[in-house]
Design an enzyme around this catalytic site. Structure first.
Site, PDB file in Angstrom:
ATOM      1  N   CYS A 134       1.322  -1.133  -0.507  1.00  0.00           N
ATOM      2  CA  CYS A 134       0.100  -0.240  -0.235  1.00  0.00           C
ATOM      3  C   CYS A 134       0.882   0.925   0.075  1.00  0.00           C
ATOM      4  O   CYS A 134       2.029   1.271   0.518  1.00  0.00           O
ATOM      5  CB  CYS A 134      -1.131   0.254   1.232  1.00  0.00           C
ATOM      6  SG  CYS A 134      -1.838  -1.690   1.600  1.00  0.00           S
TER       7      CYS A 134
ATOM      8  N   ARG B  26       5.084  -0.296  -5.999  1.00  0.00           N
ATOM      9  CA  ARG B  26       4.735  -1.106  -4.524  1.00  0.00           C
ATOM     10  C   ARG B  26       3.779  -2.228  -5.254  1.00  0.00           C
ATOM     11  O   ARG B  26       3.961  -3.283  -4.445  1.00  0.00           O
ATOM     12  CB  ARG B  26       4.340  -0.158  -3.145  1.00  0.00           C
ATOM     13  CG  ARG B  26       5.765   1.037  -3.084  1.00  0.00           C
ATOM     14  CD  ARG B  26       5.133   1.789  -1.680  1.00  0.00           C
ATOM     15  NE  ARG B  26       4.610   1.109  -1.025  1.00  0.00           N
ATOM     16  CZ  ARG B  26       4.802   0.960   0.526  1.00  0.00           C
ATOM     17  NH1 ARG B  26       6.577   1.640   0.625  1.00  0.00           N
ATOM     18  NH2 ARG B  26       4.994   0.260   1.890  1.00  0.00           N
TER      19      ARG B  26
ATOM     20  N   TRP C  10      -2.894  -2.768  -1.299  1.00  0.00           N
ATOM     21  CA  TRP C  10      -2.857  -3.736  -1.869  1.00  0.00           C
ATOM     22  C   TRP C  10      -3.826  -4.439  -0.417  1.00  0.00           C
ATOM     23  O   TRP C  10      -3.727  -4.741   0.411  1.00  0.00           O
ATOM     24  CB  TRP C  10      -1.567  -4.166  -1.213  1.00  0.00           C
ATOM     25  CG  TRP C  10      -1.195  -5.423  -1.983  1.00  0.00           C
ATOM     26  CD1 TRP C  10      -0.962  -6.200  -3.277  1.00  0.00           C
ATOM     27  CD2 TRP C  10      -0.992  -7.003  -1.214  1.00  0.00           C
ATOM     28  NE1 TRP C  10      -0.591  -7.220  -3.068  1.00  0.00           N
ATOM     29  CE2 TRP C  10      -0.263  -7.684  -2.078  1.00  0.00           C
ATOM     30  CE3 TRP C  10      -0.418  -7.183  -0.445  1.00  0.00           C
ATOM     31  CZ2 TRP C  10      -0.033  -8.950  -1.871  1.00  0.00           C
ATOM     32  CZ3 TRP C  10       0.503  -8.355   0.871  1.00  0.00           C
ATOM     33  CH2 TRP C  10       0.358  -9.169  -0.743  1.00  0.00           C
TER      34      TRP C  10
ATOM     35  N   ASN D 277      -2.322   2.472   5.928  1.00  0.00           N
ATOM     36  CA  ASN D 277      -1.330   1.087   5.965  1.00  0.00           C
ATOM     37  C   ASN D 277      -0.913   0.485   7.390  1.00  0.00           C
ATOM     38  O   ASN D 277      -0.671   0.660   8.194  1.00  0.00           O
ATOM     39  CB  ASN D 277       0.655   1.621   5.246  1.00  0.00           C
ATOM     40  CG  ASN D 277       0.493   1.800   3.982  1.00  0.00           C
ATOM     41  OD1 ASN D 277      -0.964   1.644   3.022  1.00  0.00           O
ATOM     42  ND2 ASN D 277       1.359   2.437   3.216  1.00  0.00           N
ATOM     43  N   GLY D 278      -1.080  -1.050   6.666  1.00  0.00           N
ATOM     44  CA  GLY D 278      -0.319  -2.111   7.705  1.00  0.00           C
ATOM     45  C   GLY D 278      -1.354  -3.229   7.751  1.00  0.00           C
ATOM     46  O   GLY D 278      -2.413  -2.309   7.264  1.00  0.00           O
TER      47      GLY D 278
ATOM     48  N   GLU E  58      17.573 -18.253  -7.907  1.00  0.00           N
ATOM     49  CA  GLU E  58      16.989 -17.071  -7.899  1.00  0.00           C
ATOM     50  C   GLU E  58      16.357 -17.155  -9.119  1.00  0.00           C
ATOM     51  O   GLU E  58      15.798 -16.689  -9.917  1.00  0.00           O
ATOM     52  CB  GLU E  58      18.013 -15.964  -7.424  1.00  0.00           C
ATOM     53  CG  GLU E  58      17.832 -14.372  -8.202  1.00  0.00           C
ATOM     54  CD  GLU E  58      16.992 -13.401  -7.690  1.00  0.00           C
ATOM     55  OE1 GLU E  58      16.225 -14.105  -6.522  1.00  0.00           O
ATOM     56  OE2 GLU E  58      16.715 -13.258  -7.902  1.00  0.00           O
TER      57      GLU E  58
ATOM     58  N   LYS F 242      13.570 -15.672 -10.553  1.00  0.00           N
ATOM     59  CA  LYS F 242      13.118 -14.612 -11.143  1.00  0.00           C
ATOM     60  C   LYS F 242      11.440 -14.589 -12.615  1.00  0.00           C
ATOM     61  O   LYS F 242      11.036 -14.463 -12.569  1.00  0.00           O
ATOM     62  CB  LYS F 242      13.979 -13.977 -12.094  1.00  0.00           C
ATOM     63  CG  LYS F 242      14.888 -12.904 -11.826  1.00  0.00           C
ATOM     64  CD  LYS F 242      14.331 -12.140 -10.760  1.00  0.00           C
ATOM     65  CE  LYS F 242      13.870 -11.611 -10.152  1.00  0.00           C
ATOM     66  NZ  LYS F 242      14.552 -11.308  -8.350  1.00  0.00           N
TER      67      LYS F 242
ATOM     68  N   GLU G  72       8.107 -15.433 -10.859  1.00  0.00           N
ATOM     69  CA  GLU G  72       7.543 -14.182 -10.567  1.00  0.00           C
ATOM     70  C   GLU G  72       6.829 -13.375 -11.997  1.00  0.00           C
ATOM     71  O   GLU G  72       6.298 -12.926 -11.723  1.00  0.00           O
ATOM     72  CB  GLU G  72       8.336 -13.337  -9.416  1.00  0.00           C
ATOM     73  CG  GLU G  72       9.545 -12.873  -9.708  1.00  0.00           C
ATOM     74  CD  GLU G  72       9.819 -12.309  -8.370  1.00  0.00           C
ATOM     75  OE1 GLU G  72       9.768 -12.051  -7.567  1.00  0.00           O
ATOM     76  OE2 GLU G  72      11.538 -11.991  -8.469  1.00  0.00           O
TER      77      GLU G  72
ATOM     78  N   HIS H 172      18.428 -37.471  -6.288  1.00  0.00           N
ATOM     79  CA  HIS H 172      17.661 -37.691  -5.274  1.00  0.00           C
ATOM     80  C   HIS H 172      15.866 -37.407  -5.303  1.00  0.00           C
ATOM     81  O   HIS H 172      15.097 -37.177  -4.216  1.00  0.00           O
ATOM     82  CB  HIS H 172      17.728 -37.125  -4.056  1.00  0.00           C
ATOM     83  CG  HIS H 172      18.908 -37.468  -3.285  1.00  0.00           C
ATOM     84  ND1 HIS H 172      19.527 -38.792  -2.972  1.00  0.00           N
ATOM     85  CD2 HIS H 172      20.794 -36.839  -3.460  1.00  0.00           C
ATOM     86  CE1 HIS H 172      20.770 -38.409  -2.755  1.00  0.00           C
ATOM     87  NE2 HIS H 172      21.287 -37.174  -3.271  1.00  0.00           N
TER      88      HIS H 172
ATOM     89  N   LYS I 280       6.030  -5.106  -4.096  1.00  0.00           N
ATOM     90  CA  LYS I 280       7.455  -4.348  -4.373  1.00  0.00           C
ATOM     91  C   LYS I 280       7.521  -4.100  -2.552  1.00  0.00           C
ATOM     92  O   LYS I 280       9.258  -4.688  -2.610  1.00  0.00           O
ATOM     93  CB  LYS I 280       7.475  -2.911  -4.669  1.00  0.00           C
ATOM     94  CG  LYS I 280       8.842  -2.387  -4.819  1.00  0.00           C
ATOM     95  CD  LYS I 280      10.311  -3.164  -5.324  1.00  0.00           C
ATOM     96  CE  LYS I 280      11.401  -2.911  -5.717  1.00  0.00           C
ATOM     97  NZ  LYS I 280      12.232  -4.245  -6.049  1.00  0.00           N
TER      98      LYS I 280
HETATM   99  C1  F6R Z   1      12.208 -10.650  -6.212  1.00  0.00           C
HETATM  100  C2  F6R Z   1      11.746  -9.809  -4.978  1.00  0.00           C
HETATM  101  C3  F6R Z   1      11.241 -10.247  -3.398  1.00  0.00           C
HETATM  102  C4  F6R Z   1      12.428  -9.811  -1.930  1.00  0.00           C
HETATM  103  C5  F6R Z   1      11.484  -9.894  -1.070  1.00  0.00           C
HETATM  104  C6  F6R Z   1      12.389  -9.005   0.184  1.00  0.00           C
HETATM  105  O1  F6R Z   1      12.328 -10.495  -6.556  1.00  0.00           O
HETATM  106  O2  F6R Z   1      12.010  -8.709  -5.130  1.00  0.00           O
HETATM  107  O3  F6R Z   1      11.100 -12.006  -3.499  1.00  0.00           O
HETATM  108  O4  F6R Z   1      13.578  -9.924  -2.531  1.00  0.00           O
HETATM  109  O5  F6R Z   1      10.530  -9.412  -0.526  1.00  0.00           O
HETATM  110  O6  F6R Z   1      12.162  -7.477   0.383  1.00  0.00           O
HETATM  111  P1  F6R Z   1      13.417  -6.285   0.285  1.00  0.00           P
HETATM  112  O7  F6R Z   1      14.452  -6.287   0.042  1.00  0.00           O
HETATM  113  O8  F6R Z   1      12.627  -5.725   0.294  1.00  0.00           O
HETATM  114  O9  F6R Z   1      13.346  -6.619   2.395  1.00  0.00           O
END
Ligand code: F6R
Length: 614
Positions: A2, A27, A74, A100-101, A487, A491, A494, A510, A609
């Site tokens: 949010c 975000r 959100w 927010n929250g 990773e 990527k 997502e 395994h 984000k």
């Molecule tokens: C994936 C991604 C998320 C963040 C995770 C932690 O591409 O961006 O997995 O890495 O939500 O976010 P931060 O780094 O802001 O604590």
């Protein structure tokens, strides 16, 4: 997640608030709304989906005024509907609120309000706050006093911003109990409030951050900060030097693409002013722990989430190998629910882009309570993680990362972790000057090497075309490249919505080997390091079962050119620093796959984000 924006002053509040919300789109959100005070009444406009829907609504039903608040939501409590979008009004319509929250005890309060005859129009916890402020304002006979009393009844991390119809010229904002950030922007005859700095950067660079339990009384002419209990708090404004233009796409189709291609610069910025090659030392000026305190550390917990957790796994390799200090890596969301041993000699490191991820912040608080020092590797300046870090910070200096999927910040995290590992290695007597110099030289050479990886993209376009209908992909790596396999899979899944799994290659036999057939492309990270031969045998095992192999190989590796179906070569570096390079082809692969499949690259579905709720 949010986003909050508020404005009071001579400009058109609608314009300021909507432009601020646009800056916060990164975000992630699923609905948006604004409330503008116009001729002593609130004009509220809300809509689900993208901000453009709200803008459309504002064109059909324009509203203007000199003060307003806006929100991108959100969904947490209640579905994605217009009725659940913020701002929410109190029963009489006198008060509007954005939040927010998560208001943890909202059900209790809601029940009481219903018993008192209040009618609810949404399923949100935020609406409860609006009614609560109204009830308390009536009881106290004053908006500010009522707001304070209401805030004291909220449990959980909350940032709340409110206005009262009969108190024009005033916006109140509060930050409670580890909520997402609240930043107050200071202007001349105008003031701003937001959840994140980019929302107000077009208008001001002078800001104040609210701490837990603080409230800001914002008028056009000034800002007063006080505790919820009413004692004034003196705060010096801070200057934010980010250039708003840096946040724009700069000619790229997507922010993610821009951020991948920015990595040469961003990792240079992480290294900047921190490497003294001549004296073979690392300078981390924002760490406040003394050298002696760093020498006394014999155990480290690293907490992080998602991509940052993968960086933490690489950091473990770096620190254990270079400094011989034991490291445990935890998901932030798991740490609080086990019974970790937090004793003397322990250090906690948080790795986080936003510095606002609640799952990462809570372990930091636990550590602090137990007297364990915390440091953070963090991108967002002045974020909560930075402020919770009593042992100091290593700022990543990556600049704003707008795409939801993290790319450039990940490589900066790896660089910052390497710098820290080298510093610890020197302090723990594990690295002599020559070894230190060799590593520092290798680090300084990385930006250039990374740059060469960005010169050729035809291979990714070809792969994206080939795998555009693929439903699954496997990523294998060993040792320090195992987290890179994770990773790469994250990527891809997502942003392209292709199901992908990352595995330590030794685990293939395994279980996952059962999945391999002609339909299963397998990405193998097989650079020249101590586990290269083992990776070669994994490549052969995949080929024997009909799978297609895309190998990430060291430049000039002719063996893999024969063994794999596709080879992407990365420049040679020290094996410990290879992840900074091996991850780049995987970022590009996921970007081009998502592009080919027509996915929303910068704002993948269901993702935010900055994840400021548990
Ligand atoms: C994936 C991604 C998320 C963040 C995770 C932690 O591409 O961006 O997995 O890495 O939500 O976010 P931060 O780094 O802001 O604590």
């Amino acid at each position: 997640m949010c986003g909050i924006v508020g404005y009071i002053g001579a400009r058109d509040a609608t314009e300021v608030v909507v432009s601020g919300l646009q800056r916060l789109e990164y975000r992630g959100y699923d609905s948006a709304g604004i409330a503008i005070l116009n001729h002593d009444d609130f004009q509220v406009r809300r809509s689900v989906g993208k901000l453009s829907n709200l803008q459309q609504r504002l064109q059909e039903q324009p509203t203007h005024g000199q003060q307003g608040i806006g929100h991108t939501r959100w969904a947490t409590h209640g579905g994605v509907t217009e009725a659940n979008a913020h701002p929410h009004r109190s029963d009489s319509g006198e008060i509007v609120v954005i939040q927010n929250g998560i208001f943890e005890n909202y059900l209790d309060q809601k029940r009481r309000l219903i018993e008192q005859g209040v009618a609810f129009h949404s399923q949100t916890d935020t609406e409860v706050i609006a009614h609560l402020i109204e009830r308390e304002t009536k009881a106290a006979g004053d908006f500010l006093a009522g707001f304070r009393r209401a805030m004291q009844q909220l449990q959980g991390g909350n940032a709340v911003v409110a206005m009262h119809r009969r108190q024009p010229g005033l916006i109140l904002a509060a930050r409670l109990d580890n909520a997402g950030g609240v930043v107050v922007g200071l202007g001349d005859g105008e003031n701003f409030v937001a959840s994140d700095i980019p929302a107000i950067l077009d208008y001001t660079q002078q800001v104040l951050f609210l701490e837990d339990g603080e409230l800001a009384i914002i008028t056009a002419d000034g800002v007063q900060v006080e505790r919820l209990t009413g004692e004034p708090v003196a705060k010096a404004p801070q200057r934010i030097s980010w250039d708003p233009v840096a946040a724009a796409k700069g000619g790229y189709k997507h922010f993610m693409q821009k951020e991948i291609f920015e990595q040469t610069r961003s990792i240079t910025d992480t290294l900047h002013d921190r490497v003294d090659l001549e004296n073979a030392q690392v300078m981390l000026d924002d760490l406040t722990l003394t050298d002696q305190q760093l020498r006394d550390i014999d155990k480290i917990y690293i907490v992080a989430c998602g991509t940052a957790w993968h960086a933490a796994l690489v950091a473990k390799f770096l620190i254990e190998s270079l400094a011989r200090v034991r490291v445990e890596v935890d998901y932030g969301s798991e740490f609080r629910y086990r019974d970790p041993i937090l004793d003397r000699g322990t250090l906690m490191i948080a790795i986080t882009q936003s510095g606002e991820t609640v799952d990462t912040l809570v372990p930091m608080e636990l550590a602090r309570k137990a007297g364990v020092p915390c440091i953070s590797l963090v991108n967002a300046i002045g974020s909560q993680a930075a402020r919770l870090s009593d042992g100091g910070v290593i700022y990543l200096n990556a600049g704003p990362e707008i795409a939801v999927a993290s790319t450039k910040v990940f490589t900066c995290m790896l660089i910052a972790a390497a710098l820290l590992a080298l510093k610890l290695g020197a302090l723990h007597g594990r690295l002599d000057r020559n070894a230190m110099r060799e590593h520092l030289q290798a680090l300084l050479a990385l930006p250039n090497k990374l740059g060469t990886l960005l010169q050729e993209t035809a291979i990714y376009e070809k792969l994206a075309e080939r795998y555009r209908h693929t439903s699954d992909m496997l990523f294998l790596g060993r040792g320090i490249n195992y987290p890179i396999a994770l990773e790469g899979a994250l990527k891809l899944k997502e942003i392209s919505y292709i199901h992908a799994e990352g595995y330590p290659a030794g685990e293939m036999k395994h279980g996952p080997i059962a999945l391999i057939d002609e339909q299963m492309p397998v990405v193998c990270i097989a650079v020249k390091d101590g586990v290269y031969d083992k990776m070669l045998s994994n490549v052969e095992q995949v080929k024997t079962r009909g799978g297609e192999v895309i190998a990430i190989a060291t430049e000039g590796d002719t063996t893999l050119r024969d063994a794999a179906d596709f080879v992407i070569e990365v420049p040679q570096t020290l094996p410990l620093f290879a992840p900074v390079l091996t991850v780049v082809p995987l970022q590009l692969l996921s970007y081009y796959c998502a592009l080919r499949r027509g996915a929303d690259v910068d704002q993948p579905r269901n993702l935010a984000k900055s994840v400021t709720v548990e």
